[in-house]
Design a protein around this motif. Structure first.
Motif, PDB file in Angstrom:
ATOM      1  N   ALA A   6       0.716  -1.146  -0.169  1.00 22.65           N
ATOM      2  CA  ALA A   6      -0.043  -0.060   0.023  1.00 22.65           C
ATOM      3  C   ALA A   6       1.073   1.285  -0.045  1.00 22.65           C
ATOM      4  O   ALA A   6       0.717   2.146  -0.839  1.00 22.65           O
ATOM      5  CB  ALA A   6      -1.124   0.116   1.158  1.00 22.65           C
ATOM      6  N   ARG A   8      -6.751  -4.896   1.514  1.00 24.73           N
ATOM      7  CA  ARG A   8      -5.849  -3.995   2.159  1.00 24.73           C
ATOM      8  C   ARG A   8      -5.267  -4.825   3.448  1.00 24.73           C
ATOM      9  O   ARG A   8      -4.153  -4.516   3.671  1.00 24.73           O
ATOM     10  CB  ARG A   8      -6.786  -2.713   2.771  1.00 24.73           C
ATOM     11  N   ASP A  52     -15.074  -5.262   2.060  1.00 29.80           N
ATOM     12  CA  ASP A  52     -13.780  -5.036   2.177  1.00 29.80           C
ATOM     13  C   ASP A  52     -13.361  -5.846   3.250  1.00 29.80           C
ATOM     14  O   ASP A  52     -12.501  -6.599   3.345  1.00 29.80           O
ATOM     15  CB  ASP A  52     -13.618  -3.640   2.537  1.00 29.80           C
TER      16      ASP A  52
END
Length: 254
Positions: free
Chosen positions: A90, A159, A207
């Motif tokens: 990221a 993520r 997510d």
């Protein structure tokens, strides 16, 4: 009893913060055929639950239950290296303004992080870097399959896998009540914290779910795309689309 999305129509929780925490455990609740919105089993079997917690988690006392819930909440049971790797990617994506991250750049980044964390002469540094490189090789393979199966958008990435530990923490909170290691109020307080942590780390239930799916696969599936993946792929689709799912009726945030 397994593979059913079940909701308790009487005796279910009503506090939105507790319900959010319970919803974090929906994948496992679905797999076990348990009521997603109940803190305690209406027909508990404490001896069986204690035996299961001992065999699968090494939890045999109330203190150990508290410690396990906290370790899961802190993401310290399964996910630290995975999330370190994804955090490194990221950071590279931000630095490169979204340009694709090469595997070598990613490997270099995780290596630097591990040197900073452990020190350049730590006896376990070499094995830690090798483990990091293995994770870096595995994550894109799963993400590619998620995209192929319609779980992940074409250019998106997962993520964090913290959801894997948070989802299990939500169930651990309930199992502690069923085993007699915790009161319902203790479990409710833990669930409030778990739900808040999920809302802080993830924007949507989808997510969150993808973090859980990836964590489960990295933990169990061994790159086989076998039942460990297929089962959670099914529950992801159901939980993110069915109108009576907690994830479609209650926002993760707000």
């Amino acid at each position: 009893m397994g593979n059913r999305l079940r909701t308790s129509r009487s005796g279910g929780e009503t506090d939105p913060a507790v319900l959010r925490g319970l919803a974090c455990g929906a994948h496992l609740k679905y797999a076990n055929g348990a009521h997603w919105n109940a803190v305690a089993d209406p027909n508990p079997a404490p001896e069986w639950e204690r035996a299961r917690l001992k065999a699968m988690w090494g939890v045999t006392t109330a203190d150990q239950w508290h410690e396990m819930v906290q370790e899961l909440l802190d993401g310290q049971v399964s996910t630290p290296l995975w999330d370190m790797a994804m955090g490194a990617r990221a950071a590279l994506l931000v630095r490169q303004e979204g340009a694709p991250v090469t595997e070598q750049a990613w490997r270099d980044a995780i290596g630097r992080l591990l040197v900073d964390q452990l020190g350049p002469h730590h006896p376990e540094l070499t094995s830690a870097v090798a483990a990091g490189h293995e994770v870096i090789a595995r994550i894109p393979r799963y993400e590619a399959r998620f995209r192929e199966d319609g779980l992940l958008a074409p250019q998106a990435h997962v993520r964090r896998t913290l959801a894997w530990d948070l989802g299990r923490a939500a169930n651990m909170a309930c199992w502690g009540v069923d085993a007699g290691f915790a009161s319902p109020d203790e479990a409710r307080e833990a669930l409030r914290v778990i739900g808040a942590a999920a809302a802080e780390e993830y924007d949507t239930w989808s997510d969150f779910s993808l973090g859980y799916v990836l964590g489960r696969c990295l933990h169990f599936d061994e790159d086989a795309f076998g039942s460990w993946y297929r089962e959670v792929r099914k529950s992801h689709r159901l939980l993110t689309t069915r109108r009576n799912s907690p994830w479609t009726t209650m926002p993760l945030r707000g």
